[in-house]
Design a protein around this motif. Structure first.
Motif, PDB file in Angstrom:
ATOM      1  N   ASN A  45       0.970  -1.226  -0.005  1.00 59.67           N
ATOM      2  CA  ASN A  45      -0.054   0.088  -0.022  1.00 59.67           C
ATOM      3  C   ASN A  45       0.931   1.283   0.162  1.00 59.67           C
ATOM      4  O   ASN A  45       2.064   1.169   0.607  1.00 59.67           O
ATOM      5  CB  ASN A  45      -0.921  -0.098   1.491  1.00 59.67           C
ATOM      6  CG  ASN A  45      -2.143  -1.065   1.056  1.00 59.67           C
ATOM      7  OD1 ASN A  45      -2.339  -1.540   0.061  1.00 59.67           O
ATOM      8  ND2 ASN A  45      -2.542  -1.547   2.095  1.00 59.67           N
ATOM      9  N   VAL A  47       1.248   5.687   0.528  1.00 63.51           N
ATOM     10  CA  VAL A  47       0.454   6.838   1.226  1.00 63.51           C
ATOM     11  C   VAL A  47       1.079   8.171   0.425  1.00 63.51           C
ATOM     12  O   VAL A  47       1.974   8.277  -0.117  1.00 63.51           O
ATOM     13  CB  VAL A  47       1.278   7.042   2.632  1.00 63.51           C
ATOM     14  CG1 VAL A  47       0.457   5.909   3.447  1.00 63.51           C
ATOM     15  CG2 VAL A  47       2.602   7.258   2.764  1.00 63.51           C
ATOM     16  N   PRO A  87      -0.765   3.783   8.239  1.00 67.00           N
ATOM     17  CA  PRO A  87      -0.781   4.597   7.259  1.00 67.00           C
ATOM     18  C   PRO A  87      -0.414   5.907   7.869  1.00 67.00           C
ATOM     19  O   PRO A  87       0.719   6.478   7.107  1.00 67.00           O
ATOM     20  CB  PRO A  87      -2.163   4.840   6.616  1.00 67.00           C
ATOM     21  CG  PRO A  87      -2.737   3.380   6.874  1.00 67.00           C
ATOM     22  CD  PRO A  87      -2.283   3.172   8.239  1.00 67.00           C
ATOM     23  N   GLU A  88      -0.736   6.612   8.738  1.00 67.36           N
ATOM     24  CA  GLU A  88      -0.286   7.779   9.394  1.00 67.36           C
ATOM     25  C   GLU A  88       1.241   7.684   9.683  1.00 67.36           C
ATOM     26  O   GLU A  88       1.876   8.678   9.435  1.00 67.36           O
ATOM     27  CB  GLU A  88      -1.221   8.209  10.489  1.00 67.36           C
ATOM     28  CG  GLU A  88      -0.671   9.606  10.926  1.00 67.36           C
ATOM     29  CD  GLU A  88      -1.367  10.175  12.273  1.00 67.36           C
ATOM     30  OE1 GLU A  88      -0.820  10.836  13.099  1.00 67.36           O
ATOM     31  OE2 GLU A  88      -2.622   9.800  12.268  1.00 67.36           O
ATOM     32  N   TYR A 108      -6.501  12.424   7.859  1.00 71.10           N
ATOM     33  CA  TYR A 108      -6.798  11.327   7.075  1.00 71.10           C
ATOM     34  C   TYR A 108      -7.949  11.625   6.081  1.00 71.10           C
ATOM     35  O   TYR A 108      -8.972  11.974   6.631  1.00 71.10           O
ATOM     36  CB  TYR A 108      -7.189  10.104   7.601  1.00 71.10           C
ATOM     37  CG  TYR A 108      -7.148   8.714   6.959  1.00 71.10           C
ATOM     38  CD1 TYR A 108      -6.107   8.238   6.265  1.00 71.10           C
ATOM     39  CD2 TYR A 108      -8.499   8.062   6.669  1.00 71.10           C
ATOM     40  CE1 TYR A 108      -6.182   7.047   5.567  1.00 71.10           C
ATOM     41  CE2 TYR A 108      -8.411   6.904   5.938  1.00 71.10           C
ATOM     42  CZ  TYR A 108      -7.536   6.417   5.216  1.00 71.10           C
ATOM     43  OH  TYR A 108      -7.236   5.294   4.520  1.00 71.10           O
ATOM     44  N   GLU A 111      -8.966   6.393   1.269  1.00 70.81           N
ATOM     45  CA  GLU A 111      -8.216   5.630   0.558  1.00 70.81           C
ATOM     46  C   GLU A 111      -8.559   5.339  -0.905  1.00 70.81           C
ATOM     47  O   GLU A 111      -9.942   5.581  -0.965  1.00 70.81           O
ATOM     48  CB  GLU A 111      -8.067   4.229   1.206  1.00 70.81           C
ATOM     49  CG  GLU A 111      -9.146   3.338   0.973  1.00 70.81           C
ATOM     50  CD  GLU A 111      -8.821   1.878   1.707  1.00 70.81           C
ATOM     51  OE1 GLU A 111      -9.612   0.906   1.094  1.00 70.81           O
ATOM     52  OE2 GLU A 111      -8.287   1.831   2.798  1.00 70.81           O
ATOM     53  N   THR A 123      -3.996   3.508  -1.884  1.00 69.65           N
ATOM     54  CA  THR A 123      -3.363   4.607  -1.385  1.00 69.65           C
ATOM     55  C   THR A 123      -3.903   5.297  -0.494  1.00 69.65           C
ATOM     56  O   THR A 123      -5.236   5.792  -0.678  1.00 69.65           O
ATOM     57  CB  THR A 123      -2.819   5.634  -2.610  1.00 69.65           C
ATOM     58  OG1 THR A 123      -2.278   4.878  -3.793  1.00 69.65           O
ATOM     59  CG2 THR A 123      -2.233   6.636  -2.269  1.00 69.65           C
ATOM     60  N   HIS A 124      -3.459   5.682   0.795  1.00 71.12           N
ATOM     61  CA  HIS A 124      -4.012   6.339   1.835  1.00 71.12           C
ATOM     62  C   HIS A 124      -3.672   7.806   1.704  1.00 71.12           C
ATOM     63  O   HIS A 124      -2.612   8.266   1.425  1.00 71.12           O
ATOM     64  CB  HIS A 124      -3.273   5.878   3.115  1.00 71.12           C
ATOM     65  CG  HIS A 124      -3.893   4.402   3.303  1.00 71.12           C
ATOM     66  ND1 HIS A 124      -4.925   3.956   3.817  1.00 71.12           N
ATOM     67  CD2 HIS A 124      -3.135   3.356   3.288  1.00 71.12           C
ATOM     68  CE1 HIS A 124      -5.142   2.524   3.948  1.00 71.12           C
ATOM     69  NE2 HIS A 124      -3.905   2.094   3.654  1.00 71.12           N
ATOM     70  N   CYS A 172      -5.657  13.345  -4.214  1.00 69.29           N
ATOM     71  CA  CYS A 172      -5.388  13.630  -3.047  1.00 69.29           C
ATOM     72  C   CYS A 172      -5.385  15.219  -2.483  1.00 69.29           C
ATOM     73  O   CYS A 172      -6.123  15.746  -1.988  1.00 69.29           O
ATOM     74  CB  CYS A 172      -3.883  13.269  -2.428  1.00 69.29           C
ATOM     75  SG  CYS A 172      -3.628  13.746  -0.650  1.00 69.29           S
TER      76      CYS A 172
END
Length: 186
Positions: A45, A47, A87-88, A108, A111, A123-124, A172
């Motif tokens: 994954n 980010v 993810p963070e 956040y 995703e 993708t976060h 994003c």
């Protein structure tokens, strides 16, 4: 509503490496149609995040992208490492490594699937605010990244002119602008 989910009858790995894993599946659809071969790329994954410094400037990164064979302006981000517990955590690590900035607030944004037809990862997305420079960049061996600061207006103009090419990053940025109420939905 009837299920449209396929069932996987067989999977075979045809290539495995640190950055690329490919498999060949044999599937059956709900109507009984056999789909073979169906190729899937497996990735960790990812980010990414719109990063805003404490002075309100947007922190972008410029780097060469071999797949596209161009140097692109992007938002910070990268692959989640196996030791990243969330993810963070991965996003904070990537921001620190690529920009040398630490951020007060991490929001956040959700995703997304980079390419669900042939890839298995997500993708976060994040909005990072209150960024302070705390160290020099800590780049990976193959990274050469230039930091670029933009005003919010410059960022929005670049979006309107399609000057940011990375689609996951554009997504994003748009979600972050919605969160910041910089983008109005009529």
């Amino acid at each position: 509503m009837a299920s449209l989910d396929w069932k996987t009858l067989h999977s075979e790995y045809i290539y495995k490496d640190a950055w690329l894993t490919a498999r060949k599946d044999r599937c059956i659809t709900p109507t009984g149609k056999i789909v073979e071969p169906y190729y899937v790329l497996e990735y960790a994954n990812w980010v990414n995040g719109l990063a805003i410094a404490e002075d309100g400037r947007v922190i972008m990164v410029r780097q060469f992208r071999q797949g596209f064979r161009q140097t692109l302006l992007e938002i910070p981000g990268g692959t989640m490492d196996p030791e990243d517990t969330s993810p963070e955590i991965a996003m904070r690590r990537e921001l620190l490594e690529e920009t040398g900035h630490s951020f007060e607030q991490m929001t956040y944004l959700g995703e997304i699937c980079p390419n669900p037809a042939s890839s298995n990862n997500v993708t976060h997305m994040f909005l990072a605010t209150g960024g302070k420079k705390v160290q020099e960049q800590q780049l990976d061996q193959n990274e050469e990244i230039e930091i670029v600061y933009l005003t919010m207006e410059e960022l929005k103009q670049m979006l309107l002119k399609h000057e940011i090419k990375q689609s996951l990053h554009v997504t994003c940025i748009l979600y972050a602008l919605l969160k910041l109420e910089q983008l109005k939905i009529v």
